[in-house]
Each structure stands twice: as structure tokens, then as C-alpha cells.
Design an enzyme around this catalytic site. Structure first.
Site, PDB file in Angstrom:
ATOM      1  N   HIS A  26      -7.191  -6.772   0.695  1.00 43.23           N
ATOM      2  CA  HIS A  26      -6.095  -5.812   0.661  1.00 43.23           C
ATOM      3  C   HIS A  26      -4.972  -6.119   1.646  1.00 43.23           C
ATOM      4  CE1 HIS A  26      -4.013  -2.054   0.118  1.00 43.23           C
ATOM      5  NE2 HIS A  26      -4.279  -1.644   1.348  1.00 43.23           N
ATOM      6  N   TYR A  67      -1.182  11.075   1.743  1.00 46.61           N
ATOM      7  CA  TYR A  67      -2.117  11.196   0.626  1.00 46.61           C
ATOM      8  C   TYR A  67      -2.073  12.589  -0.002  1.00 46.61           C
ATOM      9  CZ  TYR A  67      -4.012   6.757   2.220  1.00 46.61           C
ATOM     10  OH  TYR A  67      -4.144   5.432   2.571  1.00 46.61           O
ATOM     11  N   ASP A  86       0.854  -1.194   0.000  1.00 44.29           N
ATOM     12  CA  ASP A  86       0.000   0.000   0.000  1.00 44.29           C
ATOM     13  C   ASP A  86       0.894   1.250   0.000  1.00 44.29           C
ATOM     14  OD1 ASP A  86      -2.981   0.936   0.435  1.00 44.29           O
ATOM     15  OD2 ASP A  86      -1.842   1.987   1.988  1.00 44.29           O
TER      16      ASP A  86
END
Length: 282
Positions: free
Chosen positions: A261, A205, A102
Site C-alpha cells: 500500500h 472516514y 489513499d
């Protein structure tokens, strides 16, 4: 709250002007493990003892997470890659493998591109990476990317509700909920509640537009080291190999069955076996 793993030692390592929490153990060729959101180095605690039988394992808390420093800036993935690289140099590892999941995968890829002489093997686990041709179309469908990019709002809404946010966020991304360990969720939630760490996670992010632009430049020179691309069959598994082949010439991997995930949590034995096979075959 200090998560500890038998046979492994924790220390703060000076790297790139900050201190990075680093957990080390085992012996043999070195491998660096980079975690995802909203986890810490503890993401790898099932896998680390399995790898330590054959490798020197280093797992870190990324800048802004866990017990690593959370400065005001430096959350672009190239800077975070330098953090990780300098940790390895400080620990005496001039050449090493790196595996990222990730957000950790978004760091590992530029780390391999920037420090090509140091990274022997690259593994990227279940993540759309900046620079991918389907980046904009894919991330536009991921609600949390847009939410986390908002300035200050996520921090205000998550504050005091870290356990609720982490548990819900992660549960939505598990396929096999028999592997959903509430004790682990408590560790991650307490880490996120440490001062500045929610902001640190959101900053990962907020730099993604710059990360995408930088990755497009990295793509112009394909990676030559072996690359392993893995994902859960219920998440990004089928897209991982073609995605990474846009960046590298020697890519293998695929999907892990009955998994979403958080593949290091759901299927640690399979992930560890795939990493061992990958690292010993090349």
C-alpha cells in the site's frame, strides 16, 4: 517535532477559512502532493527532491493532520479538496497537477472534478475511491474503515498508544520491510499524538458515506485531463486503472512490483519516475 527536508520551506497558508501546513521547493510546473492515513506531508520526503529537479513541488498536511488546523468539521473530501485548491492559488499556482495517495487520493479525485480548469493532471495512488462501483464490497472487507468511523472510540483506544498503532497499521501494509523506517514511524506517531489530530484522522472516514454520494454525482461528467492510476501489486495495483476509468476518459498506469500500500515509502524511485513520465508526456 518538526520534520524538515533540505531545499524545502514550510509555511502555514490561509485556505478555506483555516491554515494548512505547506512544504514547497523546486521549480517548474507545479504539482501538489496529498498524503494518506496515518502519515503527513513527510510521506513524500523521498519523492519530493526527485520531483523538484523539474517541478515546483507542494506537499501539504491535510486538514486534521500534522501542523494544519483540525477544526470540528469540514472533513468531507469536497471541502478538503477546496482546502488544497486554495493553498495552490495562495501560492500563485492557478493551474497545477495533483497526486494523492489513499485518503489523499480521495481528496484529489473530487478536486479534479470540482476544479477542472485548474487541475492539469491527476494521479491517484493505491486506494479504493468513493463512487467506485466496487466501493461497498471492497470497503466492507477493510476493518479499519468501520473502526475509524466509530464516534470517540478510536480516539480513546489510540490515545497514548500512537506509536503502537501507527507502527502496526503501517507494517501490515508494507511488502518490502527493508523500507520500513522506524524514524519515519516516529514522525507520523508524534504527529498523530498532537492535540486533535487523531480525531481529525478519524473524521476523514466518518464522512465517507457523504463522499460516496458526492462522487456518484461527479461520475456523471467524466474527467478529460490525463489520469495516472498506480498501486502496489500486493494491494490495489491491478484494480486502479479500471477503477479510475469509471471517472475519467484518459487513464494510464498499473502496478508497481513487489510493493503493497505505501508505495511512496516502499518504491519512491519508481513512483517518482512514473510521475515524471506522466507529467512530461501529456
Amino acid at each position: 517535532m518538526i520534520a524538515a527536508l533540505r531545499g524545502f520551506a514550510q509555511q502555514l497558508v490561509a485556505a478555506n477559512g483555516i491554515k494548512i501546513n505547506s512544504v514547497t521547493g523546486g521549480g517548474g510546473p507545479p504539482i501538489l502532493l496529498l498524503h494518506c492515513f496515518p502519515e503527513t506531508w513527510w510521506e513524500w520526503h523521498h519523492i519530493m527532491p526527485l520531483l523538484a529537479e523539474r517541478f515546483s513541488v507542494v506537499a501539504i498536511d491535510l486538514r486534521g493532520a500534522g501542523f494544519s488546523d483540525c477544526p470540528l468539521g469540514g472533513y468531507d473530501k469536497s471541502t478538503m479538496a477546496r482546502d488544497a485548491h486554495e493553498v495552490m492559488l495562495a501560492l500563485g499556482h492557478g493551474r497545477y497537477a495533483v497526486c494523492g495517495h489513499d485518503i489523499g487520493g480521495m481528496v484529489a479525485l473530487p478536486q479534479a472534478a470540482i476544479f477542472r480548469d485548474a487541475v492539469s493532471h491527476l494521479a491517484v495512488l493505491d486506494v479504493p475511491v468513493p463512487g467506485w462501483s466496487q466501493w461497498e464490497a471492497t470497503t466492507a472487507k477493510l476493518w479499519h474503515f468501520a473502526f475509524h468511523m466509530n464516534r470517540d472510540l478510536p480516539e480513546r483506544l489510540i490515545h497514548g498508544r500512537e506509536y503502537d498503532y501507527v507502527s502496526t497499521f503501517m507494517a501490515d501494509r508494507f511488502y518490502d520491510h527493508s523500507r520500513f523506517d522506524l524514524a519515519d514511524i516516529e514522525i507520523f506517531a508524534k504527529a498523530l499524538a498532537l492535540p486533535g489530530r487523531t480525531r481529525g484522522g478519524m473524521e476523514w472516514y466518518r464522512t465517507l458515506a457523504a463522499d460516496h454520494a458526492a462522487a456518484l454525482e461527479h461520475k456523471k461528467r467524466p474527467l478529460e485531463m490525463p489520469v495516472l492510476a498506480l498501486g502496489g501489486d500486493q494491494r490495489f495495483g491491478s484494480r486502479m486503472v479500471p477503477m479510475l476509468r469509471e471517472f475519467a476518459n484518459n487513464v494510464t498506469g498499473g502496478s508497481i512490483d513487489r510493493c503493497s500500500h505505501y508505495i511512496a515509502d516502499e518504491r519512491p524511485d519508481e513512483v517518482a519516475a512514473a510521475l515524471v513520465e506522466f507529467l512530461t508526456a501529456n
